[in-house]
Design a protein around this motif. Structure first.
Motif, PDB file in Angstrom:
ATOM      1  N   MET A 115      53.971  29.539  -1.421  1.00  0.00           N
ATOM      2  CA  MET A 115      52.606  29.557  -1.944  1.00  0.00           C
ATOM      3  C   MET A 115      52.558  29.236  -3.433  1.00  0.00           C
ATOM      4  SD  MET A 115      50.639  30.038   0.589  1.00  0.00           S
ATOM      5  CE  MET A 115      49.108  30.396  -0.260  1.00  0.00           C
ATOM      6  N   ASN A 116      53.681  29.452  -4.126  1.00  0.00           N
ATOM      7  CA  ASN A 116      53.733  29.193  -5.570  1.00  0.00           C
ATOM      8  C   ASN A 116      54.700  28.056  -5.877  1.00  0.00           C
ATOM      9  OD1 ASN A 116      51.870  31.058  -6.714  1.00  0.00           O
ATOM     10  ND2 ASN A 116      53.286  32.718  -6.204  1.00  0.00           N
ATOM     11  N   ASN A 117      54.492  26.914  -5.241  1.00  0.00           N
ATOM     12  CA  ASN A 117      55.314  25.742  -5.547  1.00  0.00           C
ATOM     13  C   ASN A 117      55.165  25.359  -7.018  1.00  0.00           C
ATOM     14  OD1 ASN A 117      55.926  25.722  -2.866  1.00  0.00           O
ATOM     15  ND2 ASN A 117      54.715  23.913  -2.360  1.00  0.00           N
ATOM     16  N   THR A 118      56.235  24.799  -7.568  1.00  0.00           N
ATOM     17  CA  THR A 118      56.201  24.338  -8.956  1.00  0.00           C
ATOM     18  C   THR A 118      55.872  22.852  -8.992  1.00  0.00           C
ATOM     19  OG1 THR A 118      57.784  26.012  -9.683  1.00  0.00           O
ATOM     20  CG2 THR A 118      57.562  24.054 -11.060  1.00  0.00           C
ATOM     21  N   HIS A 119      54.993  22.487  -9.898  1.00  0.00           N
ATOM     22  CA  HIS A 119      54.584  21.095 -10.064  1.00  0.00           C
ATOM     23  C   HIS A 119      55.021  20.623 -11.448  1.00  0.00           C
ATOM     24  CE1 HIS A 119      51.845  21.549  -6.572  1.00  0.00           C
ATOM     25  NE2 HIS A 119      51.718  22.782  -7.044  1.00  0.00           N
ATOM     26  N   ILE A 120      55.522  19.406 -11.495  1.00  0.00           N
ATOM     27  CA  ILE A 120      55.910  18.806 -12.775  1.00  0.00           C
ATOM     28  C   ILE A 120      55.313  17.411 -12.852  1.00  0.00           C
ATOM     29  CG2 ILE A 120      57.794  17.992 -14.246  1.00  0.00           C
ATOM     30  CD1 ILE A 120      59.593  20.052 -12.966  1.00  0.00           C
ATOM     31  N   THR A 121      54.631  17.112 -13.931  1.00  0.00           N
ATOM     32  CA  THR A 121      54.229  15.747 -14.232  1.00  0.00           C
ATOM     33  C   THR A 121      54.993  15.296 -15.477  1.00  0.00           C
ATOM     34  OG1 THR A 121      52.348  16.562 -15.506  1.00  0.00           O
ATOM     35  CG2 THR A 121      51.934  15.933 -13.212  1.00  0.00           C
ATOM     36  N   MET A 162      55.023  21.482 -16.713  1.00  0.00           N
ATOM     37  CA  MET A 162      55.454  22.207 -15.517  1.00  0.00           C
ATOM     38  C   MET A 162      54.550  23.419 -15.322  1.00  0.00           C
ATOM     39  SD  MET A 162      59.270  23.707 -14.611  1.00  0.00           S
ATOM     40  CE  MET A 162      59.267  25.037 -15.827  1.00  0.00           C
ATOM     41  N   TRP A 163      53.997  23.587 -14.111  1.00  0.00           N
ATOM     42  CA  TRP A 163      53.084  24.701 -13.859  1.00  0.00           C
ATOM     43  C   TRP A 163      53.103  25.082 -12.383  1.00  0.00           C
ATOM     44  CZ3 TRP A 163      51.628  19.777 -13.254  1.00  0.00           C
ATOM     45  CH2 TRP A 163      50.696  19.463 -12.268  1.00  0.00           C
ATOM     46  N   GLN A 164      52.502  26.244 -12.076  1.00  0.00           N
ATOM     47  CA  GLN A 164      52.306  26.710 -10.707  1.00  0.00           C
ATOM     48  C   GLN A 164      50.838  27.009 -10.494  1.00  0.00           C
ATOM     49  OE1 GLN A 164      54.969  30.084 -10.185  1.00  0.00           O
ATOM     50  NE2 GLN A 164      56.474  28.774  -9.164  1.00  0.00           N
ATOM     51  N   LYS A 165      50.292  26.581  -9.357  1.00  0.00           N
ATOM     52  CA  LYS A 165      48.871  26.793  -9.106  1.00  0.00           C
ATOM     53  C   LYS A 165      48.510  28.274  -9.060  1.00  0.00           C
ATOM     54  CE  LYS A 165      47.773  22.458  -6.783  1.00  0.00           C
ATOM     55  NZ  LYS A 165      47.263  21.815  -5.535  1.00  0.00           N
ATOM     56  N   GLY A 166      49.464  29.105  -8.619  1.00  0.00           N
ATOM     57  CA  GLY A 166      49.182  30.537  -8.553  1.00  0.00           C
ATOM     58  C   GLY A 166      49.154  31.210  -9.914  1.00  0.00           C
ATOM     59  N   ARG A 167      49.678  30.506 -10.964  1.00  0.00           N
ATOM     60  CA  ARG A 167      49.743  31.124 -12.281  1.00  0.00           C
ATOM     61  C   ARG A 167      49.055  30.287 -13.357  1.00  0.00           C
ATOM     62  NH1 ARG A 167      55.897  33.528 -12.706  1.00  0.00           N
ATOM     63  NH2 ARG A 167      56.122  34.212 -10.545  1.00  0.00           N
ATOM     64  N   PHE A 168      49.182  28.977 -13.255  1.00  0.00           N
ATOM     65  CA  PHE A 168      48.667  28.098 -14.300  1.00  0.00           C
ATOM     66  C   PHE A 168      47.908  26.935 -13.652  1.00  0.00           C
ATOM     67  CE2 PHE A 168      52.812  29.749 -15.660  1.00  0.00           C
ATOM     68  CZ  PHE A 168      52.460  30.425 -16.813  1.00  0.00           C
ATOM     69  N   ASN A 169      47.207  26.197 -14.487  1.00  0.00           N
ATOM     70  CA  ASN A 169      46.609  24.932 -14.109  1.00  0.00           C
ATOM     71  C   ASN A 169      47.329  23.805 -14.846  1.00  0.00           C
ATOM     72  OD1 ASN A 169      44.526  26.046 -12.439  1.00  0.00           O
ATOM     73  ND2 ASN A 169      43.486  26.696 -14.332  1.00  0.00           N
ATOM     74  N   PHE A 170      47.048  22.582 -14.423  1.00  0.00           N
ATOM     75  CA  PHE A 170      47.616  21.436 -15.135  1.00  0.00           C
ATOM     76  C   PHE A 170      47.214  21.495 -16.609  1.00  0.00           C
ATOM     77  CE2 PHE A 170      47.016  17.101 -16.769  1.00  0.00           C
ATOM     78  CZ  PHE A 170      48.325  16.668 -16.703  1.00  0.00           C
ATOM     79  N   GLY A 171      48.177  21.243 -17.470  1.00  0.00           N
ATOM     80  CA  GLY A 171      47.946  21.346 -18.908  1.00  0.00           C
ATOM     81  C   GLY A 171      48.356  22.693 -19.468  1.00  0.00           C
TER      82      GLY A 171
END
Length: 243
Positions: free
Chosen positions: A85-91, A127-136
């Motif tokens: 549920m808390n996948n990490t995203h990196i742009t 780098m962020w997680q939707k469950g904790r942060f938003n993009f940026g």
């Protein structure tokens, strides 16, 4: 007579090199690329990751047939086996230099279909997680990237490729899974990507600089060397009278 020889040879070199550089006008220099694949070996990390989504797109301009510049954007989705549920995203955004090793290593002496690019540069990652942060939000880091890209030309307008790249992060605050803080010193984050991609060549000409022998890009031209040798032979002082 010796000084005259030097002047004539220098003029011949300048004319020959300029004529070769002008031939670059007959080559396409822009390309668009798209790669899909996966990533592995993220460090530091506190849990186990799945080999999951990697997407990358690029715009490349070849200054000549041996060197170019590339702007690219990448996206990673790290799926955690313990907490999907808390996948990490990196742009990632990077500016890179590109070397056409296929021409430097003279691939054209044995093939006109296979090529090889080497690329490297730096940029910014988020780098962020939707469950904790938003993009940026989350970790905003500097990145350093280096990779190698074997190519196969399908047509003069289209090629397929493989890419293997290493990405390093500077001053990464968190482990990739955000379960632990890192020591924020130097280069402290790392992962690798592997992908399959395509390149589309843009322009009105028939051939792209990736696939042109070096005489079109200002590299070593054997024909030019042969002509200089012939000119030197014609200018020899056969009777050694200094005239």
């Amino acid at each position: 007579m010796k000084h005259g020889k030097i002047v004539l040879i220098a003029m011949f070199l300048i004319i020959g090199i300029n004529s070769n550089a002008q031939d670059l006008k007959n080559l396409n220099q822009w390309s668009l690329g798209l790669q899909l694949g996966g990533h592995d070996a993220p460090r530091p990390i506190s849990t186990t990751t799945k080999f999951f989504t990697h997407v990358n797109g690029d715009v490349r301009y070849m200054v000549n047939n041996r060197f170019g510049l590339m702007a690219d954007m990448g996206y990673e989705n790290f799926a955690w086996k313990t907490d999907t549920m808390n996948n990490t995203h990196i742009t990632r955004f990077s500016l890179q230099g590109v070397l056409n090793m296929g021409d430097i290593l003279r691939f054209n002496t044995w093939t006109d279909r296979f090529g090889l690019l080497v690329h490297g540069g730096a940029g910014i990652s988020n780098m962020w997680q939707k469950g904790r942060f938003n993009f940026g939000e989350g970790d905003v880091m500097g990145n350093f990237i280096a990779g190698i890209t074997p190519q196969y030309m399908v047509t003069d307008r289209f090629s397929v490729n493989l890419d293997w790249s290493m990405i390093f992060h500077g001053a990464q605050d968190n482990h990739f899974d955000f379960q632990t803080k890192t020591t924020r010193n130097g280069v402290n984050g790392f992962y690798m990507t592997a992908s399959v991609g395509v390149s589309v060549y843009l322009g009105k000409n028939n051939k792209h600089a990736d696939w042109a022998p070096s005489e079109f890009g200002g590299g070593t031209d054997q024909g030019l060397i042969d002509r200089i040798t012939a000119l030197e032979n014609q200018l020899k002082d056969d009777d050694n009278d200094g005239v």
